[in-house]
Design a protein around this motif. Structure first.
Motif, short mmCIF file in Angstrom:
data_model
loop_
_atom_site.label_atom_id
_atom_site.label_comp_id
_atom_site.label_asym_id
_atom_site.label_seq_id
_atom_site.Cartn_x
_atom_site.Cartn_y
_atom_site.Cartn_z
N ILE A 146 0.84 -1.21 0.00
CA ILE A 146 0.00 0.00 0.00
C ILE A 146 0.87 1.25 0.00
N VAL A 147 2.06 1.18 0.64
CA VAL A 147 2.91 2.37 0.71
C VAL A 147 3.52 2.67 -0.66
N GLY A 148 4.19 1.66 -1.26
CA GLY A 148 4.84 1.88 -2.56
C GLY A 148 3.84 2.24 -3.65
N ILE A 206 8.00 -1.78 -8.94
CA ILE A 206 8.57 -3.13 -9.06
C ILE A 206 8.31 -3.94 -7.79
N ASP A 207 7.85 -5.15 -7.98
CA ASP A 207 7.67 -6.08 -6.85
C ASP A 207 8.07 -7.47 -7.33
N ARG A 208 8.47 -8.29 -6.39
CA ARG A 208 8.84 -9.66 -6.80
C ARG A 208 7.59 -10.54 -6.91
N SER A 209 6.50 -10.10 -6.24
CA SER A 209 5.25 -10.85 -6.41
C SER A 209 4.13 -9.88 -6.76
N GLY A 236 1.85 -8.59 0.09
CA GLY A 236 2.70 -8.69 1.28
C GLY A 236 1.90 -8.35 2.53
N THR A 237 2.52 -7.56 3.39
CA THR A 237 1.86 -7.20 4.66
C THR A 237 0.54 -6.48 4.40
N SER A 238 0.50 -5.76 3.29
CA SER A 238 -0.70 -4.96 2.99
C SER A 238 -1.93 -5.82 2.72
N TYR A 239 -1.73 -7.10 2.50
CA TYR A 239 -2.88 -7.98 2.29
C TYR A 239 -3.63 -8.27 3.59
N GLY A 240 -2.85 -8.52 4.67
CA GLY A 240 -3.46 -9.25 5.79
C GLY A 240 -3.83 -8.45 7.00
N ASN A 241 -3.82 -7.11 6.91
CA ASN A 241 -4.07 -6.31 8.12
C ASN A 241 -5.55 -6.29 8.51
N ALA A 242 -5.84 -5.56 9.57
CA ALA A 242 -7.22 -5.50 10.07
C ALA A 242 -8.07 -4.51 9.28
N GLY A 243 -7.45 -3.82 8.33
CA GLY A 243 -8.23 -2.99 7.41
C GLY A 243 -8.69 -1.65 7.98
N ILE A 244 -8.11 -1.24 9.10
CA ILE A 244 -8.62 -0.01 9.72
C ILE A 244 -7.74 1.18 9.33
N VAL A 245 -8.36 2.17 8.75
CA VAL A 245 -7.68 3.43 8.47
C VAL A 245 -7.90 4.29 9.72
N GLY A 289 10.38 -7.92 -10.38
CA GLY A 289 11.84 -7.86 -10.25
C GLY A 289 12.24 -7.97 -8.79
N ASP A 290 13.53 -8.19 -8.59
CA ASP A 290 14.05 -8.38 -7.23
C ASP A 290 14.80 -7.12 -6.80
N ALA A 291 14.32 -6.51 -5.72
CA ALA A 291 14.91 -5.26 -5.21
C ALA A 291 16.37 -5.46 -4.80
N ARG A 292 16.76 -6.70 -4.51
CA ARG A 292 18.13 -6.94 -4.08
C ARG A 292 19.12 -6.77 -5.21
N HIS A 318 6.24 1.62 8.67
CA HIS A 318 4.91 2.14 9.01
C HIS A 318 4.20 1.35 10.10
N ALA A 319 4.87 0.33 10.60
CA ALA A 319 4.44 -0.35 11.83
C ALA A 319 2.97 -0.78 11.79
N HIS A 320 2.22 -0.35 12.80
CA HIS A 320 0.81 -0.77 12.93
C HIS A 320 -0.11 0.02 11.99
N TRP A 321 0.46 0.96 11.22
CA TRP A 321 -0.42 1.91 10.52
C TRP A 321 -0.07 2.09 9.04
N GLY A 322 0.50 1.06 8.42
CA GLY A 322 0.88 1.22 7.01
C GLY A 322 -0.32 1.41 6.10
N LEU A 323 -1.39 0.67 6.38
CA LEU A 323 -2.60 0.85 5.56
C LEU A 323 -3.14 2.26 5.78
N THR A 324 -3.17 2.66 7.04
CA THR A 324 -3.67 3.99 7.38
C THR A 324 -2.87 5.09 6.65
N LEU A 325 -1.55 4.96 6.70
CA LEU A 325 -0.69 6.08 6.30
C LEU A 325 -0.16 5.98 4.88
C1 LIG Z 1 -1.98 -8.59 11.83
C2 LIG Z 1 -1.78 -7.19 11.30
C3 LIG Z 1 -2.81 -6.26 11.40
C4 LIG Z 1 -2.63 -4.96 10.93
N1 LIG Z 1 -3.68 -4.08 10.97
C5 LIG Z 1 -3.54 -2.82 10.46
C6 LIG Z 1 -4.64 -1.92 10.41
O1 LIG Z 1 -5.77 -2.25 10.78
N2 LIG Z 1 -4.42 -0.67 9.92
C7 LIG Z 1 -3.20 -0.27 9.46
O2 LIG Z 1 -3.05 0.88 9.05
N3 LIG Z 1 -2.15 -1.13 9.43
C8 LIG Z 1 -2.28 -2.38 9.92
N4 LIG Z 1 -1.22 -3.26 9.91
C9 LIG Z 1 0.07 -2.79 9.40
C10 LIG Z 1 0.11 -2.71 7.88
O3 LIG Z 1 -0.42 -3.87 7.29
C11 LIG Z 1 1.55 -2.50 7.40
O4 LIG Z 1 2.13 -1.39 8.08
C12 LIG Z 1 1.57 -2.20 5.91
O5 LIG Z 1 0.93 -3.20 5.18
C13 LIG Z 1 2.99 -2.01 5.40
O6 LIG Z 1 2.87 -1.71 4.04
P1 LIG Z 1 4.13 -1.65 3.11
O7 LIG Z 1 3.66 -1.25 1.76
O8 LIG Z 1 5.18 -0.83 3.79
O9 LIG Z 1 4.71 -3.16 3.12
P2 LIG Z 1 4.20 -4.45 2.31
O10 LIG Z 1 2.74 -4.45 2.11
O11 LIG Z 1 4.79 -5.63 2.99
O12 LIG Z 1 4.86 -4.25 0.88
C14 LIG Z 1 6.22 -4.52 0.64
C15 LIG Z 1 6.31 -5.16 -0.73
O13 LIG Z 1 7.70 -5.40 -1.03
C16 LIG Z 1 7.77 -6.57 -1.79
N5 LIG Z 1 9.14 -7.12 -1.71
C17 LIG Z 1 9.74 -7.63 -0.62
N6 LIG Z 1 11.00 -8.03 -0.94
C18 LIG Z 1 11.18 -7.74 -2.25
C19 LIG Z 1 12.25 -7.90 -3.14
N7 LIG Z 1 13.41 -8.43 -2.76
N8 LIG Z 1 12.09 -7.49 -4.42
C20 LIG Z 1 10.93 -6.94 -4.83
N9 LIG Z 1 9.86 -6.77 -4.02
C21 LIG Z 1 9.99 -7.17 -2.75
C22 LIG Z 1 6.74 -7.49 -1.19
O14 LIG Z 1 6.36 -8.49 -2.10
C23 LIG Z 1 5.62 -6.50 -0.84
O15 LIG Z 1 4.64 -6.44 -1.85
C24 LIG Z 1 -1.38 -4.57 10.37
C25 LIG Z 1 -0.36 -5.51 10.24
C26 LIG Z 1 -0.54 -6.81 10.69
C27 LIG Z 1 0.57 -7.81 10.52
#
Ligand SMILES: Cc1cc2nc3c(=O)[nH]c(=O)nc-3n(C[C@H](O)[C@H](O)[C@H](O)COP(=O)(O)OP(=O)(O)OC[C@H]3O[C@@H](n4cnc5c(N)ncnc54)[C@H](O)[C@@H]3O)c2cc1C
Length: 415
Positions: free
Chosen positions: A13-15, A32-35, A40-49, A221-224, A377-384
């Motif tokens: 959600i951040v990128g 660019i993402d590898r999947s 990633g993390t953005s899939y499985g959160n509690a969905g709260i903004v 692609g691979d960020a590494r 973005h810790a507990h608030w990546g979806l939010t922020l």
């Molecule tokens: C159980 C749980 C509940 C949560 N509930 C909330 C909530 O209610 N509200 C809220 O705001 N936040 C919540 N969060 C936090 C939130 O989900 C995260 O802060 C947020 O998803 C982080 O987003 P991101 O885009 O930084 O990371 P990600 O979504 O993890 O994105 C990173 C991306 O990088 C890609 N990547 C990794 N390595 C490579 C590589 N080598 N090459 C290319 N691509 C790569 C991954 O495939 C992924 O798509 C929760 C988290 C958890 C675990």
């Protein structure tokens, strides 16, 4: 050689939000993402903004709570013992940042981002035709005891001073909003201004589709593989090497995989968390996310079912899943709401990327040239996510940022 103005690494959600904001400002951008985006993390959160957020989770000040955690009796926190030693410096810094004056400072420094969170999602979702994924019914925090509810009084006073909308409810009033909840709690706070995302994966995909409409390029692609090919940055993608003058690291909990190779060391740890979807029993429905405060889990109505999410687990990011917290909270969850059969065979595991001061890093890295960071973005990546996208795009294009970015600068870790 293919070349864009900017490469954004990581399509969470951040990128994705960053990529859209940059593309809207006329830059050529590759995401660019590898999947798949949003998986990633953005899939499985509690969905709260959670625009209502005031204070971050803190190191327990109370010895009884610390003892409960140490004995693994707290639903809020689990840990892998050997890992605690490895992240001892991070824990010490987290402890220091949990002192009351530091928490107040964090609250003040983070407020501008949280205050813009809902409006920025609304704007992006409207632009992407994704408004249907946003549910504007707020979220409920439930308190089973008077003691737990009394502890939230200072937060409510502060919320009133800052005009953050909420309504305190007794059990019956809360059940008027959510009739399927069992009356096992005494109080509730309805944070009415928060927005719930009913399908975080679909929302990120909709933002990616908008990015593509704006002419944005999406690569696997691979960020590494990120390296300097002077005067550009280069990443190897499935379609061949790609160059850009600037690169944004938005890799969530995987940020260090790319940054360590560049000699950029950040104090990033992960707080792992789990979810599992359940069908509702009979006609029971839930129309907004609900946090059972003393039991440390959220019930969130999602497209996939009722999502039960857990608290924090301190463990290596890639260690095998140990979803004991889910097991521990399920009896309380079933007591509160009639959960039916699980949807999946195994729980989902994610990792919240966290700095010890609970602030993300958003901005330019002092070195190497052209490296930008949007991580932690810790507990608030979806939010922020969308607010971060706007802020960094404004910084990168020389526009006046909507808030002072200094509190989110990476330089703070050098002080
Ligand atoms: C159980 C749980 C509940 C949560 N509930 C909330 C909530 O209610 N509200 C809220 O705001 N936040 C919540 N969060 C936090 C939130 O989900 C995260 O802060 C947020 O998803 C982080 O987003 P991101 O885009 O930084 O990371 P990600 O979504 O993890 O994105 C990173 C991306 O990088 C890609 N990547 C990794 N390595 C490579 C590589 N080598 N090459 C290319 N691509 C790569 C991954 O495939 C992924 O798509 C929760 C988290 C958890 C675990």
């Amino acid at each position: 050689m293919a070349r864009t103005d900017v490469i954004v690494l990581g399509a969470g959600i951040v990128g994705t939000s960053i990529a859209v904001h940059l593309a809207k400002r006329g830059l050529s951008v590759a995401l660019i993402d590898r999947s798949g985006p949003g998986e990633g993390t953005s899939y499985g959160n509690a969905g709260i903004v959670e625009g209502n957020t005031l204070f971050p989770p803190a190191f327990p000040a109370d010895w009884t709570e610390l003892l409960r955690i140490a004995l693994k009796r707290s639903p809020a926190v689990n840990y892998h013992a050997a890992h605690l030693l490895r992240i001892a410096p991070w824990l010490a810094a987290f402890y220091a940042a949990s002192r009351p004056p530091r928490l107040i400072e964090t609250m003040q420094l983070m407020r501008p981002l949280f205050a813009h969170a809902v409006a920025e999602h609304e704007a992006l979702a409207a632009d992407a035709g994704a408004g249907r994924y946003l549910s504007r019914r707020g979220w409920l925090k439930l308190y089973r005891t008077d003691k737990a509810f009394a502890a939230v009084a200072p937060e409510l006073e502060l919320a009133a001073r800052l005009h953050i909308a909420n309504v305190t409810l007794d059990c019956e009033a809360a059940r008027a909003l959510e009739p399927a909840l069992t009356p096992v709690f005494r109080h509730a706070v309805h944070w009415t201004g928060a927005v719930a995302v009913t399908d975080p994966l679909a929302l990120t995909r909709a933002y990616v589709a908008r990015f593509a409409d704006l002419g944005g390029l999406i690569f696997t692609g691979d960020a590494r593989t990120l390296h300097r090919a002077n005067p550009y940055w280069r990443v190897d993608t499935a379609a061949g090497p790609l160059d850009a003058g600037d690169v944004v690291i938005a890799l969530g909990p995987w940020a260090s995989d790319a940054l360590d190779r560049l000699g950029v060391k950040l104090p990033l740890a992960v707080k792992r968390g789990y979810h599992r979807h359940f069908r509702a029993q009979g006609n029971a429905t839930l129309s907004r996310p609900v946090l059972d405060v003393e039991n440390g889990y959220v019930l969130a109505p999602m497209a996939q079912g009722i999502r039960v999410t857990t608290g924090v687990e301190f463990a290596p990011r890639d260690a095998v899943p140990t979803p004991v917290q889910l097991k521990h909270v399920l009896p309380a969850a079933r007591e509160l709401f009639e959960l039916g059969e699980p949807v999946e065979t195994e729980p989902w595991l994610g990792a919240r990327p966290c700095f010890p001061d609970s602030r993300p890093v958003i901005g330019r890295s002092p070195r190497p040239r052209g490296l930008w960071l949007a991580v932690g973005h810790a507990h608030w990546g979806l939010t922020l996510g969308p607010a971060t996208g706007r802020l960094i795009a404004e910084m990168m294009t020389g526009a006046t940022p909507f808030c002072d970015p200094k509190p989110y600068g990476v330089e703070r870790f050098r002080a």
